[in-house]
Scaffold this motif. Structure first.
Motif, PDB file in Angstrom:
ATOM      1  N   PRO A  27       0.808  -1.227   0.000  1.00 12.74           N
ATOM      2  CA  PRO A  27       0.000   0.000   0.000  1.00 12.74           C
ATOM      3  C   PRO A  27       0.836   1.270   0.000  1.00 12.74           C
ATOM      4  CG  PRO A  27      -0.240  -1.222   2.078  1.00 12.74           C
ATOM      5  CD  PRO A  27       0.464  -2.114   1.129  1.00 12.74           C
ATOM      6  N   ARG A  28       1.991   1.246   0.668  1.00 10.93           N
ATOM      7  CA  ARG A  28       2.862   2.432   0.652  1.00 10.93           C
ATOM      8  C   ARG A  28       3.341   2.722  -0.761  1.00 10.93           C
ATOM      9  NH1 ARG A  28       5.181   0.491   5.603  1.00 10.93           N
ATOM     10  NH2 ARG A  28       6.952  -0.351   4.446  1.00 10.93           N
ATOM     11  N   ALA A  29       3.716   1.671  -1.482  1.00 12.02           N
ATOM     12  CA  ALA A  29       4.213   1.852  -2.847  1.00 12.02           C
ATOM     13  C   ALA A  29       3.121   2.414  -3.749  1.00 12.02           C
ATOM     14  CB  ALA A  29       4.728   0.526  -3.402  1.00 12.02           C
ATOM     15  N   TYR A  30       1.895   1.930  -3.597  1.00 13.50           N
ATOM     16  CA  TYR A  30       0.802   2.435  -4.443  1.00 13.50           C
ATOM     17  C   TYR A  30       0.416   3.861  -4.064  1.00 13.50           C
ATOM     18  CZ  TYR A  30       0.122  -1.843  -7.060  1.00 13.50           C
ATOM     19  OH  TYR A  30       0.310  -2.893  -7.921  1.00 13.50           O
ATOM     20  N   ARG A  31       0.506   4.215  -2.781  1.00  7.13           N
ATOM     21  CA  ARG A  31       0.215   5.607  -2.402  1.00  7.13           C
ATOM     22  C   ARG A  31       1.284   6.543  -2.962  1.00  7.13           C
ATOM     23  NH1 ARG A  31      -1.770   3.442   2.751  1.00  7.13           N
ATOM     24  NH2 ARG A  31      -4.041   3.659   2.679  1.00  7.13           N
TER      25      ARG A  31
END
Length: 528
Positions: A27-31
């Motif tokens: 999720p951090r990478a997609y944000r």
């Protein structure tokens, strides 16, 4: 799809991955990818079609594949499947009510409901008690939370709250308000103010998965966001009231209607108060430090320890931000979590810094170090090595649970070392995860003033340490502030925004912040 629409879907995917308890990296990478897409100066869909989207920083092969699927089909299959499995509206409502994702899904399946409205109706009809594992206490808690006007929620970190509320405000042509506009380090009250009716558009936004009532939407994380709509002639009044804090607004007394906040303050006959200073009635200085005042970043890491970019890459990125200098402050061995620099490493890094300076001049890369303070107060490098450096900041990493006496003695000893110029993240907190240490700040501030040592406002979103309240005390004690980012990447340099606004919450002016000043002659670091 335009960039905003693509970014919204990536944000939604990140939120659902969070709910599905995926590897936290995903999720951090997609944000981060959503931020990159939203800020891209060209249509990202064109970059996807021409196979150039990986030219954007942070877009790897996995995210490129998702973007291609989204651009070519208009959706992400896994996102659609997660939405079907998790029922975002119900999960968001469940989180708002204090239920875990797993429990929300179990209850929804047991009740046979798919929407927040169906869930509310089932609760009202007394069906919740039929769900296995739900007793009278849980039923009463859920009923109470559904009828309560505002349920206290764990706060979002400031950077996440700003991204969330900012995207909603941009989509509606409005302005962020609430805790975000006051730059609180942990945000519970999120709000947007608009000057025209946008209720239907608000409810239809991809960030809003359910409506709590007519003016409050719910994100998939279970975070409520208030929508305030006021006609232009009352917009300033609505913005001031929605910004808060409640105590500050109450202290102003009855608010006159006005189109701008400045006009409200003028009508009240009081000086304008910056949003950062509105926790209570405390006007403070009118000319607070701004990001434009910052001349350099004094806390950055590189690939020598746990950073992601080289000395020259970090220097070049800082120069591109308009800075005059940057201090490379990699870790020393005692940090433990990464392999820190030995004395020999520091000197070899100095050669790389010298070479970078030849290429980047007149911009300067300073030889710095984030030197661990050992339990007895000694520093984690020999004195002769420390004496060679332009900038030495001392930090405590291990041992944050030490007693007030032990922690204060440890830091006090280090501050008296002639090489130390700054104390980094003094209270050692990780917002929402690790409380502040027991360091006696008043004793430390007095020692820092005597020895000419500055204290840091660390711009990492999870730290923001010192806090605004502590900055105010440091300034009152005559201690200078350093606004820095603790950047471990080029992207991390942008955290200067959070650092500066946190310093502003403490009433800091440009004169209070050391790195608003120019460099001294080579070999002398930053002017005191």
């Amino acid at each position: 799809m335009d960039n905003a629409a693509i970014a919204d879907r990536l944000d939604a995917f990140a939120a659902l991955l969070d709910l599905a308890e995926a590897n936290p990296y995903q999720p951090r990478a997609y944000r981060r990818a959503a931020e990159t897409v939203r800020a891209a100066p060209v249509p990202v869909s064109d970059l996807v079609r021409t196979r150039r989207v990986r030219d954007l920083r942070g877009i790897g092969p996995g995210i490129e594949a998702r973007l291609r699927e989204l651009v070519e089909t208009g959706e992400i299959a896994e996102l659609r499947e997660l939405e079907r499995e998790l029922v975002p509206g119900l999960v968001g409502l469940g989180r708002f009510l204090g239920l875990t994702t797993k429990r929300s899904v179990e209850i929804a399946r047991a009740l046979g409901v798919r929407t927040p409205e169906e869930f509310r109706a089932a609760v009202a009809a007394g069906e919740l008690r039929s769900v296995p594992g739900v007793g009278p206490k849980i039923e009463a808690r859920v009923r109470d939370a559904l009828t309560r006007e505002r349920e206290p929620r764990p706060g979002l970190l400031l950077d996440r709250a700003r991204a969330l509320v900012g995207a909603i405000a941009d989509a509606l042509g409005g302005e962020p308000a609430g805790d975000v506009r006051r730059w609180r380090d942990s945000c519970e009250h999120l709000a947007v103010v608009c000057s025209e009716p946008v209720a239907e558009r608000f409810a239809a936004l991809p960030q809003i998965v359910a409506m709590i009532d007519e003016t409050r939407g719910l994100t998939i994380e279970g975070v409520p966001i208030e929508l305030h709509v006021a006609p232009p002639e009352r917009y300033g009044t609505a913005l001031l009231r929605a910004t808060g804090s409640p105590a500050f607004v109450a202290a102003l007394g009855p608010l006159p209607d006005a189109p701008t906040e400045e006009a409200v303050f003028a009508a009240l006959g009081v000086p304008f108060v910056a949003p950062e200073l509105r926790e209570a009635w405390s006007p403070g200085p009118t000319e607070l430090v701004t990001e434009a005042d910052i001349r350099g970043d004094l806390h950055c890491h590189t690939t020598w320890t746990d950073g992601r970019f080289s000395v020259e890459e970090m220097g070049r990125a800082a120069r591109d931000r308009g800075y005059d200098y940057i201090a490379i402050c990699d870790h020393t061995p005692a940090v433990g979590a990464v392999q820190g620099l030995t004395a020999d490493d520091v000197r070899r890094q100095g050669e790389e810094i010298a070479a970078a300076n030849e290429r980047l001049a007149p911009f300067r890369v300073l030889r710095g170090i984030e030197c661990d303070i050992l339990p007895d107060g000694r520093l984690d490098l020999p004195d002769d090595v420390l004496a060679e450096l332009d900038w030495v900041q001392a930090s405590v990493h291990a041992g944050q649970r030490a007693s007030r006496e032990a922690m204060t003695a440890r830091v006090s000893e280090a501050l008296q070392h002639p090489a130390v110029r700054c104390l980094s993240h003094p209270k050692g907190r990780i917002i929402g995860s690790r409380p502040e240490n027991a360091l006696d700040l008043d004793a430390v501030f007095e020692l820092a003033r005597v020895h000419g040592v500055a204290v840091e406002v660390n711009g990492l979103p999870s730290r923001l340490d010192l806090s605004g309240e502590h900055v105010q005390r440091a300034i009152a004690a005559g201690v200078q502030i350093v606004c820095s980012t603790d950047a471990h990447s080029i992207r991390g340099l942008a955290h200067m925004t959070l650092s500066v606004h946190t310093a502003r919450r403490g009433g800091a002016t440009a004169a209070d912040v050391l790195n608003t000043t120019p460099l001294a002659p080579p070999g002398r670091g930053v002017q005191r």
